[in-house]
Design a protein around this motif. Structure first.
Motif, PDB file in Angstrom:
ATOM      1  N   LYS A  39      38.987  18.041 -17.159  1.00 23.28           N
ATOM      2  CA  LYS A  39      40.087  17.867 -16.203  1.00 23.28           C
ATOM      3  C   LYS A  39      40.777  19.198 -15.875  1.00 23.28           C
ATOM      4  O   LYS A  39      41.352  19.347 -14.799  1.00 23.28           O
ATOM      5  CB  LYS A  39      41.103  16.840 -16.717  1.00 23.28           C
ATOM      6  CG  LYS A  39      41.947  17.276 -17.878  1.00 23.28           C
ATOM      7  CD  LYS A  39      43.039  16.226 -18.188  1.00 23.28           C
ATOM      8  CE  LYS A  39      42.438  14.901 -18.557  1.00 23.28           C
ATOM      9  NZ  LYS A  39      43.482  13.932 -18.981  1.00 23.28           N
ATOM     10  N   LEU A  40      40.698  20.177 -16.793  1.00 27.03           N
ATOM     11  CA  LEU A  40      41.274  21.484 -16.514  1.00 27.03           C
ATOM     12  C   LEU A  40      40.376  22.305 -15.596  1.00 27.03           C
ATOM     13  O   LEU A  40      40.724  23.430 -15.224  1.00 27.03           O
ATOM     14  CB  LEU A  40      41.540  22.248 -17.813  1.00 27.03           C
ATOM     15  CG  LEU A  40      42.971  22.105 -18.383  1.00 27.03           C
ATOM     16  CD1 LEU A  40      43.253  20.673 -18.781  1.00 27.03           C
ATOM     17  CD2 LEU A  40      43.187  23.027 -19.564  1.00 27.03           C
ATOM     18  N   ARG A  41      39.241  21.750 -15.229  1.00 22.67           N
ATOM     19  CA  ARG A  41      38.323  22.422 -14.310  1.00 22.67           C
ATOM     20  C   ARG A  41      38.221  21.686 -12.979  1.00 22.67           C
ATOM     21  O   ARG A  41      37.369  22.005 -12.155  1.00 22.67           O
ATOM     22  CB  ARG A  41      36.947  22.557 -14.957  1.00 22.67           C
ATOM     23  CG  ARG A  41      37.004  23.422 -16.212  1.00 22.67           C
ATOM     24  CD  ARG A  41      35.649  23.554 -16.904  1.00 22.67           C
ATOM     25  NE  ARG A  41      35.795  24.429 -18.070  1.00 22.67           N
ATOM     26  CZ  ARG A  41      35.697  25.752 -18.034  1.00 22.67           C
ATOM     27  NH1 ARG A  41      35.444  26.362 -16.899  1.00 22.67           N
ATOM     28  NH2 ARG A  41      35.857  26.472 -19.128  1.00 22.67           N
ATOM     29  N   PHE A  66      37.945  11.390 -10.367  1.00 21.64           N
ATOM     30  CA  PHE A  66      36.852  12.362 -10.379  1.00 21.64           C
ATOM     31  C   PHE A  66      36.069  12.211 -11.683  1.00 21.64           C
ATOM     32  O   PHE A  66      36.491  12.690 -12.734  1.00 21.64           O
ATOM     33  CB  PHE A  66      37.402  13.777 -10.212  1.00 21.64           C
ATOM     34  CG  PHE A  66      38.161  13.949  -8.920  1.00 21.64           C
ATOM     35  CD1 PHE A  66      37.489  14.270  -7.753  1.00 21.64           C
ATOM     36  CD2 PHE A  66      39.533  13.746  -8.873  1.00 21.64           C
ATOM     37  CE1 PHE A  66      38.189  14.404  -6.545  1.00 21.64           C
ATOM     38  CE2 PHE A  66      40.233  13.879  -7.685  1.00 21.64           C
ATOM     39  CZ  PHE A  66      39.555  14.204  -6.514  1.00 21.64           C
ATOM     40  N   ALA A  67      34.940  11.512 -11.589  1.00 16.42           N
ATOM     41  CA  ALA A  67      34.126  11.242 -12.774  1.00 16.42           C
ATOM     42  C   ALA A  67      33.616  12.524 -13.409  1.00 16.42           C
ATOM     43  O   ALA A  67      33.463  12.613 -14.628  1.00 16.42           O
ATOM     44  CB  ALA A  67      32.951  10.335 -12.398  1.00 16.42           C
ATOM     45  N   THR A  68      33.358  13.556 -12.600  1.00 18.14           N
ATOM     46  CA  THR A  68      32.841  14.814 -13.142  1.00 18.14           C
ATOM     47  C   THR A  68      33.950  15.724 -13.665  1.00 18.14           C
ATOM     48  O   THR A  68      33.694  16.873 -14.014  1.00 18.14           O
ATOM     49  CB  THR A  68      32.019  15.559 -12.079  1.00 18.14           C
ATOM     50  OG1 THR A  68      32.804  15.710 -10.898  1.00 18.14           O
ATOM     51  CG2 THR A  68      30.744  14.794 -11.753  1.00 18.14           C
ATOM     52  N   ALA A  69      35.164  15.188 -13.718  1.00 16.12           N
ATOM     53  CA  ALA A  69      36.273  15.900 -14.368  1.00 16.12           C
ATOM     54  C   ALA A  69      36.803  15.025 -15.499  1.00 16.12           C
ATOM     55  O   ALA A  69      38.009  14.915 -15.715  1.00 16.12           O
ATOM     56  CB  ALA A  69      37.371  16.215 -13.372  1.00 16.12           C
ATOM     57  N   GLY A  70      35.860  14.395 -16.217  1.00 18.25           N
ATOM     58  CA  GLY A  70      36.253  13.544 -17.344  1.00 18.25           C
ATOM     59  C   GLY A  70      36.855  12.229 -16.892  1.00 18.25           C
ATOM     60  O   GLY A  70      37.718  11.670 -17.568  1.00 18.25           O
ATOM     61  N   PRO A 109      33.121  11.060 -22.382  1.00 20.28           N
ATOM     62  CA  PRO A 109      32.196  10.368 -23.288  1.00 20.28           C
ATOM     63  C   PRO A 109      32.595   8.910 -23.488  1.00 20.28           C
ATOM     64  O   PRO A 109      33.775   8.622 -23.724  1.00 20.28           O
ATOM     65  CB  PRO A 109      32.342  11.160 -24.602  1.00 20.28           C
ATOM     66  CG  PRO A 109      32.945  12.466 -24.210  1.00 20.28           C
ATOM     67  CD  PRO A 109      33.806  12.197 -23.018  1.00 20.28           C
ATOM     68  N   PRO A 110      31.668   7.988 -23.346  1.00 19.50           N
ATOM     69  CA  PRO A 110      32.003   6.579 -23.570  1.00 19.50           C
ATOM     70  C   PRO A 110      32.451   6.352 -25.013  1.00 19.50           C
ATOM     71  O   PRO A 110      31.873   6.911 -25.951  1.00 19.50           O
ATOM     72  CB  PRO A 110      30.679   5.859 -23.296  1.00 19.50           C
ATOM     73  CG  PRO A 110      29.862   6.818 -22.504  1.00 19.50           C
ATOM     74  CD  PRO A 110      30.265   8.179 -22.959  1.00 19.50           C
ATOM     75  N   PRO A 124      22.551  13.820 -18.185  1.00 16.89           N
ATOM     76  CA  PRO A 124      21.688  14.657 -17.325  1.00 16.89           C
ATOM     77  C   PRO A 124      22.271  16.059 -17.127  1.00 16.89           C
ATOM     78  O   PRO A 124      23.494  16.247 -17.144  1.00 16.89           O
ATOM     79  CB  PRO A 124      21.659  13.879 -16.002  1.00 16.89           C
ATOM     80  CG  PRO A 124      21.998  12.473 -16.377  1.00 16.89           C
ATOM     81  CD  PRO A 124      22.952  12.578 -17.520  1.00 16.89           C
ATOM     82  N   ALA A 125      21.410  17.026 -16.923  1.00 18.23           N
ATOM     83  CA  ALA A 125      21.823  18.425 -16.771  1.00 18.23           C
ATOM     84  C   ALA A 125      22.790  18.612 -15.607  1.00 18.23           C
ATOM     85  O   ALA A 125      23.658  19.494 -15.636  1.00 18.23           O
ATOM     86  CB  ALA A 125      20.592  19.311 -16.579  1.00 18.23           C
ATOM     87  N   ALA A 126      22.673  17.765 -14.570  1.00 17.82           N
ATOM     88  CA  ALA A 126      23.546  17.893 -13.397  1.00 17.82           C
ATOM     89  C   ALA A 126      25.007  17.667 -13.743  1.00 17.82           C
ATOM     90  O   ALA A 126      25.901  18.107 -13.013  1.00 17.82           O
ATOM     91  CB  ALA A 126      23.111  16.895 -12.319  1.00 17.82           C
ATOM     92  N   PHE A 127      25.247  16.989 -14.878  1.00 18.87           N
ATOM     93  CA  PHE A 127      26.620  16.683 -15.269  1.00 18.87           C
ATOM     94  C   PHE A 127      27.046  17.451 -16.515  1.00 18.87           C
ATOM     95  O   PHE A 127      27.945  17.031 -17.242  1.00 18.87           O
ATOM     96  CB  PHE A 127      26.775  15.173 -15.491  1.00 18.87           C
ATOM     97  CG  PHE A 127      26.403  14.364 -14.280  1.00 18.87           C
ATOM     98  CD1 PHE A 127      26.950  14.657 -13.049  1.00 18.87           C
ATOM     99  CD2 PHE A 127      25.473  13.331 -14.376  1.00 18.87           C
ATOM    100  CE1 PHE A 127      26.605  13.924 -11.924  1.00 18.87           C
ATOM    101  CE2 PHE A 127      25.124  12.595 -13.263  1.00 18.87           C
ATOM    102  CZ  PHE A 127      25.685  12.888 -12.024  1.00 18.87           C
TER     103      PHE A 127
END
Length: 766
Positions: free
Chosen positions: A693-695, A652-656, A391-392, A376-379
């Motif tokens: 993760k660098l973000r 943090f799922a949104t940091a990989g 990525p799985p 999704p665009a949100a991620f």
């Protein structure tokens, strides 16, 4: 003298197997066990390897009989013992079917023989992932599978060419059925109580795999097994061989469904196989230093045991323990409790907010309706256009899982290489796949998992499969991916379904974690927090070296239990230290310098890399230094190793799906203000500069805003154990200053410099 002989023959004494084996008596042993496995082809491959091992013993014995005379090796005999005789799932019938399949499917058999003798990994050890038959067929290496197959027919089956298997009911001998190929002499004997019942069962369930015959004139065969000219090579039965039967011939055993409740019968079975006449009738095996060259005598002085759903290994190890022998994979277990070191004032930490989990009112399942295979665009990071979600990646291992225990194996041996081959599914074969079947399979898996909010599109699924195949790793022998007939296409289709269902689960969970990871709340940290490690678990070899470490650990255990943190910090053992930094929220933190060289395993590992140890040591020294005291000022500093799982730690799922290694607090005890930083020391030589993760330093500020706690400031840092000049993949795009602006700090600057920079950024970053 005569009286002495009489007494000697009437005297028995307890000669424990510990001393029997230790004094060199009896054979070496190799025990393999195939646990529960419903794959018929894998079972047939396993049986083929078993047969090839026995054939190798027979061939060595027959071709080198003269040279083996002094060692008193008897002609090898293959014994099968099953737990069920006349049931619908008869173990005896399973063996007969295997022998028939070996003869009937010669093309498949030749392929397997080729791979086995060429040391191409077909079956791997469950523990080491190493080819279980590596170097076990050296005497056969270099020969063609066709020549070996023909020789198997001659030596094992007593025939000159391929013919069908016959099960023969010997009318004049109760309890006996013979096995032969074509009109050849019987090569096998089934010795059971209900021979007529089994013959009827075989007639009803043979599926035309073998032929049946009745012999009204033949005599008993069992008593001929030990005869010098016996042509019987295979003996099949059910427990008969634990009740008084004796033979020096047993060299290979096949056990089916044995060992779960057979108790002493298992030990008796082992005793049938390990007995050995030995040189000069010494009953001893030949010492390795005295093995004659070229004879492969070690193969003939080893008992091979092949189990199928047999708990033989566990029973045998229980027996060895009782006999005072430590099995080669035996361990001593030690639970080592840590000691909490929490401050009087509570520290603030994070947890996922209630109400946004699973099927709750604002949960993922009720509010989010993603498409499978589409992020999704949100991620998606608006700057890099890359997914914030890791990525799985699917890993499927199609090698059989074999448990192995060898009397000659050492736990301290070098770590073996992984012999498994990897492969990819053929895109050419996919042209013939039934995509409706694949789509339905994924849909059914989704429904069974209750993922009603996940949308699956047939064409998107197909395009995903035909595209880049980097999303999976498939461990499989190369021969399994060769396509020669339509059945091979169907097999690859089944593999794809397995890969897709695994990917679907990982994809769904990754999105779910990313969604839920947007909603945190502040809670006080307590002794029950998941990152507050309660104990270490040690598995220690029961050897002199292992017991030395055990004694040292037990000394430290008492020191920690007494709360003597200073004394605990001075403890050490070879290649091992216990870090007891009084600002860490529990102690000790164990550091192992060379895990492969130590006679124990520890779970969990306190540190994953040297940079983590360096950070804790640096922080400890900095905290006590004048420079550190000046930077920290009147504030308090605390550190906690972060658990790396969702149920225990903070990720943090949104940091990989990033779980930083440490939580670092600065606390103003007067105002109550707290600065919580997520710190991850690591080597970044091969880092992708755009990796999520660098973000995290930026993402964490979004979390901070959402928390709305004016007395809590969040930050994130990467501490690079790699000098800037050694980092690859930069391509001149960024400078060291650019990375430091992203909270990537370089440890090469020295502890005082990089820690001063970190703590100053903690308190000033917006």
């Amino acid at each position: 003298m005569a009286m002495r002989e009489i007494y000697a023959k009437c005297t028995a004494f307890d000669y424990s197997y510990k001393f029997f084996y230790g004094d060199g008596y009896g054979k070496e042993f190799l025990i393999l066990n195939l646990p529960e496995d419903d794959n018929a082809e894998r079972l047939a491959l396993y049986f083929t390897a078993c047969l090839l091992s026995f054939y190798q013993q027979m061939r060595l014995w027959e071709t080198q009989r003269a040279a083996l005379t002094d060692f008193n090796i008897e002609k090898p005999l293959w014994v099968f013992v099953g737990n069920k005789v006349s049931d619908d799932d008869s173990d005896i019938l399973t063996v007969v079917r295997f022998l028939a399949d070996f003869l009937n499917h010669s093309d498949r058999t030749l392929t397997w023989i080729t791979d086995l003798i060429a040391d191409r990994s077909q079956i791997v050890d469950e523990r080491t992932k190493r080819n279980i038959f590596e170097k076990r067929f050296l005497p056969l290496m270099g020969e063609s599978a066709e020549a070996i197959f023909a020789d198997i027919l001659l030596r094992l089956f007593n025939v000159n060419g391929p013919q069908r298997l016959k099960l023969v009911n010997v009318k004049n001998s109760k309890g006996e059925l013979a096995l032969r190929v074509g009109d050849g002499a019987p090569f096998g004997l089934i010795n059971i109580g209900d021979d007529s019942g089994f013959f009827t069962l075989a007639e009803e369930n043979r599926d035309d795999a073998f032929d049946l015959e009745e012999d009204a004139f033949g005599g008993a065969l069992f008593d001929t097994i030990n005869a010098k000219d016996s042509r019987l090579n295979v003996l099949i039965g059910s427990r008969k061989f634990t009740e008084g039967w004796s033979s020096w011939r047993v060299s290979t055993m096949g056990l089916l469904n044995m060992g779960t409740g057979e108790g002493s019968q298992i030990i008796q079975l082992f005793g049938r196989g390990v007995r050995l006449k030995g040189r000069g009738f010494s009953l001893k095996r030949t010492p390795k230093a005295e093995l004659p060259r070229g004879l492969h005598l070690d193969k003939l002085e080893t008992l091979n045991i092949f189990g199928v759903r047999a708990d033989y290994m566990a029973k045998f190890k229980d027996y060895l323990r009782e006999e005072g022998i430590t099995p080669t994979d035996e361990i001593i277990e030690l639970d080592f409790p840590t000691r909490a070191n929490l401050p009087a004032k509570s520290l603030k930490t994070l947890r996922l907010k209630d109400g946004y989990k699973d099927n709750q009112k604002l949960g993922f399942k009720r509010t989010y309706f993603p498409d499978l295979y589409e992020i999704p665009a949100a991620f998606i990071d608006p700057e890099t256009k890359r997914s914030k979600i890791k990525p799985p990646h699917v890993v499927v291992d199609l090698y059989p899982r074999i448990q192995a225990l060898s009397s000659g194996e050492s736990r301290s041996a070098p770590k073996p290489k992984d012999d498994r081959q990897t492969g990819k599914l053929s895109t050419e074969a996919m042209r013939f796949f039934d995509w409706d079947r694949i789509f339905v399979a994924v849909q059914e898996f989704k429904l069974l998992s209750s993922w009603s909010n996940l949308r699956v599109d047939r064409e998107r699924l197909k395009a995903f499969c035909l595209g880049d195949a980097s999303w999976y790793t498939l461990f499989v022998p190369a021969s399994e991916l060769v396509i020669q007939r339509l059945d091979d296409v169907r097999r690859q289709e089944d593999i794809l379904i397995q890969l897709l269902t695994d990917f679907t689960e990982r994809f769904y969970q990754a999105l779910k974690n990313a969604y839920e990871g947007q909603f945190y709340e502040v809670i006080p940290l307590s002794a029950d927090n998941g990152s507050m490690l309660k104990l270490y678990h040690f598995e220690i070899e029961d050897t002199d070296d292992g017991n030395t470490y055990l004694q040292r650990l037990e000394i430290l255990q008492k020191i920690v239990a007494a709360g003597n943190i200073g004394e605990a910090g001075e403890w050490n053992a070879n290649q091992m230290v216990a870090i007891c930094f009084d600002r860490h929220l529990y102690y000790p933190l164990f550091h192992l310098a060379a895990t492969d060289a130590l006679p124990f395993k520890m779970r969990p590992l306190a540190f994953d890399g040297d940079s983590e140890v360096c950070f804790v040591r640096d922080l400890e020294a900095f905290y006590r230094s004048e420079a550190g005291k000046k930077v920290i000022g009147g504030r308090s500093l605390y550190l906690l190793r972060n658990a790396a799982t969702k149920d225990k730690g903070i990720g943090f799922a949104t940091a990989g799906n990033f779980y930083p290694d440490f939580l670092l607090w600065l606390v103003d005890d007067v105002t109550g203000k707290q600065w919580l930083s997520f710190v991850d020391p690591k080597g970044i030589r091969n880092v992708d500069i755009d990796h999520p993760k660098l973000r995290l330093y930026r993402e964490i500020k979004d979390v901070e805003k959402q928390l709305k706690d004016p007395n809590l400031t969040l930050n994130a840092f990467i501490l690079s154990g790699t000098p800037f000049t050694d980092i690859l993949n930069l391509g001149g795009k960024v400078t060291q200053a650019d990375l430091e602006d992203r909270h990537v700090l370089f440890m090469e600057k020295g502890a005082t410099n990089y820690l001063t920079e970190l703590l100053n950024l903690c308190t000033t970053a917006v």
